[in-house]
Design a protein around this motif. Structure first.
Motif, PDB file in Angstrom:
ATOM      1  N   LYS A   8       3.880  -8.159   3.993  1.00 31.02           N
ATOM      2  CA  LYS A   8       3.817  -6.981   3.114  1.00 31.02           C
ATOM      3  C   LYS A   8       2.444  -6.940   2.430  1.00 31.02           C
ATOM      4  CE  LYS A   8       5.412  -3.729   0.205  1.00 31.02           C
ATOM      5  NZ  LYS A   8       4.261  -3.588  -0.665  1.00 31.02           N
ATOM      6  N   SER A  11      -0.328  -5.717   4.682  1.00 29.42           N
ATOM      7  CA  SER A  11      -0.347  -4.249   4.753  1.00 29.42           C
ATOM      8  C   SER A  11      -1.047  -3.661   3.524  1.00 29.42           C
ATOM      9  CB  SER A  11       1.095  -3.728   4.851  1.00 29.42           C
ATOM     10  OG  SER A  11       1.113  -2.331   4.792  1.00 29.42           O
ATOM     11  N   ASP A  12      -0.690  -4.154   2.352  1.00 29.07           N
ATOM     12  CA  ASP A  12      -1.343  -3.665   1.124  1.00 29.07           C
ATOM     13  C   ASP A  12      -2.849  -3.950   1.154  1.00 29.07           C
ATOM     14  OD1 ASP A  12       0.970  -2.659   0.065  1.00 29.07           O
ATOM     15  OD2 ASP A  12       1.413  -4.409  -1.176  1.00 29.07           O
ATOM     16  N   ASP A  15      -4.907  -1.524   2.985  1.00 30.31           N
ATOM     17  CA  ASP A  15      -5.090  -0.257   2.254  1.00 30.31           C
ATOM     18  C   ASP A  15      -5.885  -0.454   0.968  1.00 30.31           C
ATOM     19  OD1 ASP A  15      -3.618   0.939   4.210  1.00 30.31           O
ATOM     20  OD2 ASP A  15      -1.725   0.810   3.134  1.00 30.31           O
ATOM     21  N   ARG A  17      -5.209  -2.287  -1.718  1.00 19.65           N
ATOM     22  CA  ARG A  17      -4.496  -2.249  -3.004  1.00 19.65           C
ATOM     23  C   ARG A  17      -3.864  -3.600  -3.356  1.00 19.65           C
ATOM     24  NH1 ARG A  17       1.067  -1.002  -3.597  1.00 19.65           N
ATOM     25  NH2 ARG A  17       0.588   0.308  -5.359  1.00 19.65           N
ATOM     26  N   ARG A  51      -7.276   5.457  13.659  1.00 16.25           N
ATOM     27  CA  ARG A  51      -8.370   6.259  13.079  1.00 16.25           C
ATOM     28  C   ARG A  51      -9.242   6.883  14.158  1.00 16.25           C
ATOM     29  NH1 ARG A  51      -9.778   2.285   8.134  1.00 16.25           N
ATOM     30  NH2 ARG A  51      -8.337   3.227   6.656  1.00 16.25           N
TER      31      ARG A  51
ATOM     32  N   PHE B 143       1.863   6.952   6.754  1.00 14.84           N
ATOM     33  CA  PHE B 143       0.911   6.195   7.576  1.00 14.84           C
ATOM     34  C   PHE B 143      -0.316   7.041   7.916  1.00 14.84           C
ATOM     35  CE2 PHE B 143      -0.582   4.682  11.769  1.00 14.84           C
ATOM     36  CZ  PHE B 143      -0.876   3.368  11.432  1.00 14.84           C
ATOM     37  N   VAL B 146      -2.588   7.914   4.848  1.00 10.29           N
ATOM     38  CA  VAL B 146      -3.403   6.802   4.348  1.00 10.29           C
ATOM     39  C   VAL B 146      -4.437   6.370   5.396  1.00 10.29           C
ATOM     40  CG1 VAL B 146      -3.319   4.386   3.573  1.00 10.29           C
ATOM     41  CG2 VAL B 146      -1.605   6.020   2.767  1.00 10.29           C
ATOM     42  N   HIS B 153      -2.802   5.246  -1.921  1.00 10.04           N
ATOM     43  CA  HIS B 153      -1.339   5.263  -2.064  1.00 10.04           C
ATOM     44  C   HIS B 153      -0.927   6.228  -3.180  1.00 10.04           C
ATOM     45  CE1 HIS B 153      -0.312   1.208   0.051  1.00 10.04           C
ATOM     46  NE2 HIS B 153      -1.131   1.947   0.758  1.00 10.04           N
ATOM     47  N   GLU B 164       4.177   5.073  -5.827  1.00 13.95           N
ATOM     48  CA  GLU B 164       3.188   4.322  -5.042  1.00 13.95           C
ATOM     49  C   GLU B 164       3.841   3.166  -4.301  1.00 13.95           C
ATOM     50  OE1 GLU B 164      -0.604   3.176  -6.824  1.00 13.95           O
ATOM     51  OE2 GLU B 164      -0.219   4.682  -8.349  1.00 13.95           O
ATOM     52  N   ASN B 165       4.807   2.543  -4.952  1.00 15.40           N
ATOM     53  CA  ASN B 165       5.484   1.405  -4.309  1.00 15.40           C
ATOM     54  C   ASN B 165       6.239   1.859  -3.063  1.00 15.40           C
ATOM     55  OD1 ASN B 165       4.574  -0.570  -5.979  1.00 15.40           O
ATOM     56  ND2 ASN B 165       6.308  -0.438  -7.392  1.00 15.40           N
ATOM     57  N   SER B 168       3.717   2.232  -0.403  1.00 14.84           N
ATOM     58  CA  SER B 168       3.325   0.895   0.059  1.00 14.84           C
ATOM     59  C   SER B 168       4.385   0.311   1.006  1.00 14.84           C
ATOM     60  CB  SER B 168       3.141  -0.003  -1.173  1.00 14.84           C
ATOM     61  OG  SER B 168       3.107  -1.340  -0.803  1.00 14.84           O
ATOM     62  N   MET B 171       4.331   2.148   4.349  1.00 12.75           N
ATOM     63  CA  MET B 171       3.180   1.701   5.150  1.00 12.75           C
ATOM     64  C   MET B 171       3.507   0.377   5.840  1.00 12.75           C
ATOM     65  SD  MET B 171       0.785   3.914   4.928  1.00 12.75           S
ATOM     66  CE  MET B 171      -0.594   2.996   5.619  1.00 12.75           C
TER      67      MET B 171
END
Lengths: 198, 191
Positions: A8, A11-12, A15, A17, A51, B143, B146, B153, B164-165, B168, B171
């Motif tokens: 998890k 993944s964050d 991005d 974050r 992308r 997905f 972002v 997010h 936002e969670n 997340s 994603m």
């Protein structure tokens, strides 16, 4: 750290974050976990390929046709009317202000009405008012008056004998205080405490 | 170049100026089209939905409070229009259930997977399109917003109307599903 949590966070992290503290914890986990390192590599490839997927663009002719179609539809569409923003908030503010004023008015009426009644003693009596109350109660009850005199005399005697001449409340110097005494009481104070007592 | 701001044009369009609204359309149509195409992967559908988005925006302009920019507002409409379309399409199509626990697609199956022809790279690209297409709509929307559009997010959450969670988490789930689906092709690329 368990692999499920690490994934998890991977993944964050992709991005942007993930906090610094978590990034460090994740790196420590990845250092010893080949499966999660492979997972991160795979996600990075998926991200880059997603992308890179091409998005077809419409030609100028396609956009012209698009515009003509849309404009035709728009001209058929009902006229745009700007709706009044709901004024509930403003109305509510006035309602609250009115309710507060009404409450204050009620409180003031109750206070003024109840204040004059005997049932409600003022919380603090003035010095003069307290003496007046004592005089009233002792006037018709010689026994009570005598007991009260005794009490006063005893406390004055204590104060004089204890040399408490600097009492904050100088009772003896206050003419109001002695006003209610009978002549006999005054004589007794002088007899028991000396002529300088009064 | 028209130097009026979006806000000026919105005001004009509200007073009954379709020309002003068409100028707003010209400013934002490419990005809206790209986002919708990312979700639908069909040029014709994307064109129709872009049309529907702007028409819906024009009809709803009277309710636009300008708490966000015009672009953000239209973007949100486009996402909703696209998600509704995807839900409808998924109901209509007899779509195979996409599950990370299902066996991944056979890399040797299908024309693209021909061992002689396509390279592993092209194979992966073709499979990636299918895998993204098969994601549940809300996962796909998060997905693509972002990854493709570069939204944070927080921005995606505002548009999707969630926290936002939640973004997340979507994603993470989307990536997990994609990786499960593409694993055989990824290992080929790595080799």
């Amino acid at each position: 750290m368990r692999c499920a949590a690490a994934r998890k966070w991977i993944s964050d992290d992709l991005d942007g974050r993930l906090s610094q503290r978590r990034t460090e914890a994740l790196e420590r986990h990845l250092h010893g976990c080949e499966a999660c390192r492979s997972y991160r590599r795979d996600l990075a490839v998926i991200q880059a390929r997603t992308r890179a997927r091409p998005v077809p663009s419409l030609s100028p002719e396609d956009w012209s046709r698009f515009e003509l179609d849309l404009e035709r539809e728009i001209r058929r569409a009902p006229q745009v009317v700007q709706e009044e923003a709901p004024r509930i908030g403003q109305r509510m503010r006035w309602a609250w202000a009115g309710a507060a004023l009404a409450l204050l008015a009620c409180a003031a009426v109750i206070f003024v009405t109840m204040r004059g009644q005997d049932g409600l003693d003022p919380a603090y009596l003035t010095y003069e008012a307290s003496l007046e109350q004592i005089f009233r109660e002792t006037r018709d009850d010689p026994g009570l008056a005598d007991s009260f005199d005794q009490l006063i005399l005893a406390s004055i005697g204590d104060a004089v004998r204890g040399g408490q001449s600097d009492l904050p409340l100088d009772l003896l110097a206050n003419p109001d205080f002695m006003e209610g005494w009978s002549g006999e009481t005054g004589s007794r104070v002088q007899d028991e405490n000396g002529p300088g007592a009064l | 170049m028209d130097d009026r701001t979006d806000e000026d044009l919105v005001d004009l369009a509200r007073r009954g100026g379709p020309e002003a609204f068409m100028e707003l359309v010209r400013r934002h149509r490419e990005r809206i089209f790209a986002m919708i195409y990312g979700l639908t992967r069909d040029r014709s559908d994307a064109e129709d939905l872009t049309q529907e988005t702007f028409l819906g925006a024009y009809r709803a302009l009277g309710r636009f409070r300008q708490r966000s920019s015009f672009y953000t507002w239209v973007y949100r409409i486009a996402v909703n229009v696209s998600l509704n379309f995807l839900k409808k399409r998924s109901r209509e199509k007899d779509r195979a259930v996409f599950d990370e626990n299902l066996a991944p697609a056979d890399p040797a199956a299908g024309a693209v997977a021909s061992p002689e022809g396509a390279s592993a790279q092209r194979e992966l690209e073709a499979r990636l399109g299918e895998a993204v297409e098969a994601l549940p709509p809300l996962f796909k929307a998060a997905f693509l917003m972002v990854v493709n559009q570069g939204l944070s997010h927080a921005e995606a959450a505002r548009i999707l109307g969630c926290t936002e969670n939640t973004v997340s988490w979507r994603m993470h789930k989307a990536r997990k599903l994609l990786r499960a689906r593409l694993r055989p092709f990824l290992s080929e690329v790595e080799q």
